[in-house]
Design a protein around this motif. Structure first.
Motif, PDB file in Angstrom:
ATOM      1  N   VAL A   1       0.836  -1.203   0.000  1.00 17.06           N
ATOM      2  CA  VAL A   1       0.000   0.000   0.000  1.00 17.06           C
ATOM      3  C   VAL A   1       0.873   1.257   0.000  1.00 17.06           C
ATOM      4  CG1 VAL A   1      -1.596   1.380   1.401  1.00 17.06           C
ATOM      5  CG2 VAL A   1      -2.039  -1.049   1.024  1.00 17.06           C
ATOM      6  N   LEU A   2       1.849   1.296   0.891  1.00 11.00           N
ATOM      7  CA  LEU A   2       2.689   2.495   0.987  1.00 11.00           C
ATOM      8  C   LEU A   2       3.591   2.650  -0.232  1.00 11.00           C
ATOM      9  CD1 LEU A   2       3.456   2.440   4.801  1.00 11.00           C
ATOM     10  CD2 LEU A   2       1.896   3.956   3.568  1.00 11.00           C
ATOM     11  N   GLN A   3       4.067   1.554  -0.794  1.00 11.68           N
ATOM     12  CA  GLN A   3       4.884   1.657  -2.005  1.00 11.68           C
ATOM     13  C   GLN A   3       4.041   2.148  -3.183  1.00 11.68           C
ATOM     14  OE1 GLN A   3       6.518  -2.344  -1.763  1.00 11.68           O
ATOM     15  NE2 GLN A   3       8.562  -1.500  -1.430  1.00 11.68           N
ATOM     16  N   GLN A   4       2.778   1.721  -3.275  1.00  4.41           N
ATOM     17  CA  GLN A   4       1.898   2.202  -4.336  1.00  4.41           C
ATOM     18  C   GLN A   4       1.647   3.698  -4.200  1.00  4.41           C
ATOM     19  OE1 GLN A   4      -1.534  -0.310  -3.917  1.00  4.41           O
ATOM     20  NE2 GLN A   4      -0.682  -1.932  -5.210  1.00  4.41           N
ATOM     21  N   ARG A   5       1.387   4.147  -2.975  1.00  4.58           N
ATOM     22  CA  ARG A   5       1.172   5.584  -2.751  1.00  4.58           C
ATOM     23  C   ARG A   5       2.413   6.375  -3.127  1.00  4.58           C
ATOM     24  NH1 ARG A   5      -1.842   5.904   3.046  1.00  4.58           N
ATOM     25  NH2 ARG A   5      -3.623   4.624   2.463  1.00  4.58           N
ATOM     26  N   ALA A   6       3.567   5.875  -2.728  1.00  8.87           N
ATOM     27  CA  ALA A   6       4.820   6.565  -3.030  1.00  8.87           C
ATOM     28  C   ALA A   6       5.037   6.632  -4.539  1.00  8.87           C
ATOM     29  CB  ALA A   6       5.991   5.861  -2.350  1.00  8.87           C
ATOM     30  N   ALA A   7       4.799   5.538  -5.229  1.00 15.57           N
ATOM     31  CA  ALA A   7       4.981   5.521  -6.688  1.00 15.57           C
ATOM     32  C   ALA A   7       4.046   6.521  -7.360  1.00 15.57           C
ATOM     33  CB  ALA A   7       4.746   4.116  -7.225  1.00 15.57           C
ATOM     34  N   ALA A   8       2.818   6.613  -6.867  1.00 13.89           N
ATOM     35  CA  ALA A   8       1.855   7.555  -7.446  1.00 13.89           C
ATOM     36  C   ALA A   8       2.311   9.003  -7.263  1.00 13.89           C
ATOM     37  CB  ALA A   8       0.480   7.351  -6.813  1.00 13.89           C
ATOM     38  N   LEU A   9       3.081   9.248  -6.209  1.00 11.14           N
ATOM     39  CA  LEU A   9       3.582  10.598  -5.939  1.00 11.14           C
ATOM     40  C   LEU A   9       4.986  10.821  -6.489  1.00 11.14           C
ATOM     41  CD1 LEU A   9       2.368  10.910  -2.237  1.00 11.14           C
ATOM     42  CD2 LEU A   9       1.392  12.057  -4.246  1.00 11.14           C
ATOM     43  N   GLY A  10       5.556   9.808  -7.117  1.00 11.47           N
ATOM     44  CA  GLY A  10       6.907   9.929  -7.653  1.00 11.47           C
ATOM     45  C   GLY A  10       7.988   9.881  -6.584  1.00 11.47           C
ATOM     46  N   ILE A  11       7.683   9.241  -5.461  1.00 17.43           N
ATOM     47  CA  ILE A  11       8.624   9.132  -4.348  1.00 17.43           C
ATOM     48  C   ILE A  11       9.184   7.711  -4.324  1.00 17.43           C
ATOM     49  CG2 ILE A  11       8.857   9.164  -1.828  1.00 17.43           C
ATOM     50  CD1 ILE A  11       6.536  11.207  -1.809  1.00 17.43           C
ATOM     51  N   THR A  12      10.477   7.601  -4.122  1.00 23.04           N
ATOM     52  CA  THR A  12      11.105   6.292  -4.002  1.00 23.04           C
ATOM     53  C   THR A  12      11.388   6.010  -2.536  1.00 23.04           C
ATOM     54  OG1 THR A  12      12.147   6.547  -6.161  1.00 23.04           O
ATOM     55  CG2 THR A  12      13.077   4.878  -4.693  1.00 23.04           C
ATOM     56  N   LEU A  13      10.810   4.948  -2.037  1.00 22.51           N
ATOM     57  CA  LEU A  13      11.052   4.522  -0.661  1.00 22.51           C
ATOM     58  C   LEU A  13      12.175   3.491  -0.659  1.00 22.51           C
ATOM     59  CD1 LEU A  13       7.360   3.907   0.475  1.00 22.51           C
ATOM     60  CD2 LEU A  13       8.743   5.939   0.879  1.00 22.51           C
ATOM     61  N   ARG A  14      12.878   3.398   0.464  1.00 23.89           N
ATOM     62  CA  ARG A  14      13.888   2.340   0.560  1.00 23.89           C
ATOM     63  C   ARG A  14      13.174   0.999   0.596  1.00 23.89           C
ATOM     64  NH1 ARG A  14      14.776   0.179   5.722  1.00 23.89           N
ATOM     65  NH2 ARG A  14      13.751   1.321   7.383  1.00 23.89           N
ATOM     66  N   ASN A  15      13.891  -0.066   0.305  1.00 27.85           N
ATOM     67  CA  ASN A  15      13.297  -1.399   0.324  1.00 27.85           C
ATOM     68  C   ASN A  15      12.842  -1.760   1.729  1.00 27.85           C
ATOM     69  OD1 ASN A  15      13.781  -1.834  -2.395  1.00 27.85           O
ATOM     70  ND2 ASN A  15      15.789  -2.705  -2.027  1.00 27.85           N
ATOM     71  N   PRO A  16      11.691  -2.409   1.839  1.00 25.55           N
ATOM     72  CA  PRO A  16      11.247  -2.844   3.164  1.00 25.55           C
ATOM     73  C   PRO A  16      12.129  -3.982   3.675  1.00 25.55           C
ATOM     74  CG  PRO A  16       9.715  -3.589   1.480  1.00 25.55           C
ATOM     75  CD  PRO A  16      10.722  -2.721   0.795  1.00 25.55           C
ATOM     76  N   PRO A  17      12.098  -4.229   4.972  1.00 21.97           N
ATOM     77  CA  PRO A  17      12.920  -5.321   5.509  1.00 21.97           C
ATOM     78  C   PRO A  17      12.434  -6.669   4.985  1.00 21.97           C
ATOM     79  CG  PRO A  17      11.424  -4.495   7.187  1.00 21.97           C
ATOM     80  CD  PRO A  17      11.296  -3.579   6.014  1.00 21.97           C
ATOM     81  N   PRO A  18      13.352  -7.603   4.786  1.00 24.01           N
ATOM     82  CA  PRO A  18      12.946  -8.936   4.327  1.00 24.01           C
ATOM     83  C   PRO A  18      12.346  -9.756   5.473  1.00 24.01           C
ATOM     84  CG  PRO A  18      15.309  -8.875   4.665  1.00 24.01           C
ATOM     85  CD  PRO A  18      14.804  -7.468   4.900  1.00 24.01           C
ATOM     86  N   GLU A  19      11.416 -10.631   5.116  1.00 26.80           N
ATOM     87  CA  GLU A  19      10.841 -11.529   6.123  1.00 26.80           C
ATOM     88  C   GLU A  19      11.908 -12.504   6.601  1.00 26.80           C
ATOM     89  OE1 GLU A  19       7.269 -13.618   5.225  1.00 26.80           O
ATOM     90  OE2 GLU A  19       6.173 -11.786   4.780  1.00 26.80           O
ATOM     91  N   PRO A  20      11.858 -12.885   7.861  1.00 23.58           N
ATOM     92  CA  PRO A  20      12.831 -13.852   8.373  1.00 23.58           C
ATOM     93  C   PRO A  20      12.630 -15.231   7.753  1.00 23.58           C
ATOM     94  CG  PRO A  20      11.252 -13.254  10.085  1.00 23.58           C
ATOM     95  CD  PRO A  20      10.943 -12.413   8.894  1.00 23.58           C
ATOM     96  N   THR A  21      13.713 -15.962   7.667  1.00 27.33           N
ATOM     97  CA  THR A  21      13.648 -17.320   7.112  1.00 27.33           C
ATOM     98  C   THR A  21      14.157 -18.361   8.104  1.00 27.33           C
ATOM     99  OG1 THR A  21      15.839 -17.047   6.140  1.00 27.33           O
ATOM    100  CG2 THR A  21      13.956 -16.495   4.741  1.00 27.33           C
ATOM    101  N   THR A  22      14.483 -17.932   9.322  1.00 24.50           N
ATOM    102  CA  THR A  22      15.112 -18.839  10.275  1.00 24.50           C
ATOM    103  C   THR A  22      14.273 -19.126  11.517  1.00 24.50           C
ATOM    104  OG1 THR A  22      16.242 -16.979  11.322  1.00 24.50           O
ATOM    105  CG2 THR A  22      17.442 -18.148   9.581  1.00 24.50           C
TER     106      THR A  22
END
Length: 76
Positions: free
Chosen positions: A24-45
């Protein structure tokens, strides 16, 4: 899943809600021309035993930090 612009995604409580909130937040940012940093990855351990200090606790804390940072950037 898209939410109205005036709706702020709630903090994540698990992996699925975190991924939805990131989207949701990445879509909003893209619509506004804003680049957000990558979200944290889900844990695998995760061992699934409910350990004190579970990797999911760290992930959810990182996801909340990312959410707060994204909301600040989207305010401008």
């Amino acid at each position: 899943m898209t939410l109205p612009e005036e709706t702020t995604p709630a903090p994540a409580v698990d992996g699925a809600t975190a991924q939805a909130m990131f989207a949701v937040l990445q879509q909003r940012a893209a619509a506004l021309g804003i680049t957000l940093r990558n979200p944290p990855p889900e844990p695998t351990t995760c061992c699934g035993r409910g350990c004190n200090g579970c990797v999911w606790e760290g992930f959810l804390s990182a996801a909340e930090y990312w959410r707060q940072e994204a909301l600040l950037q989207l305010q401008d």
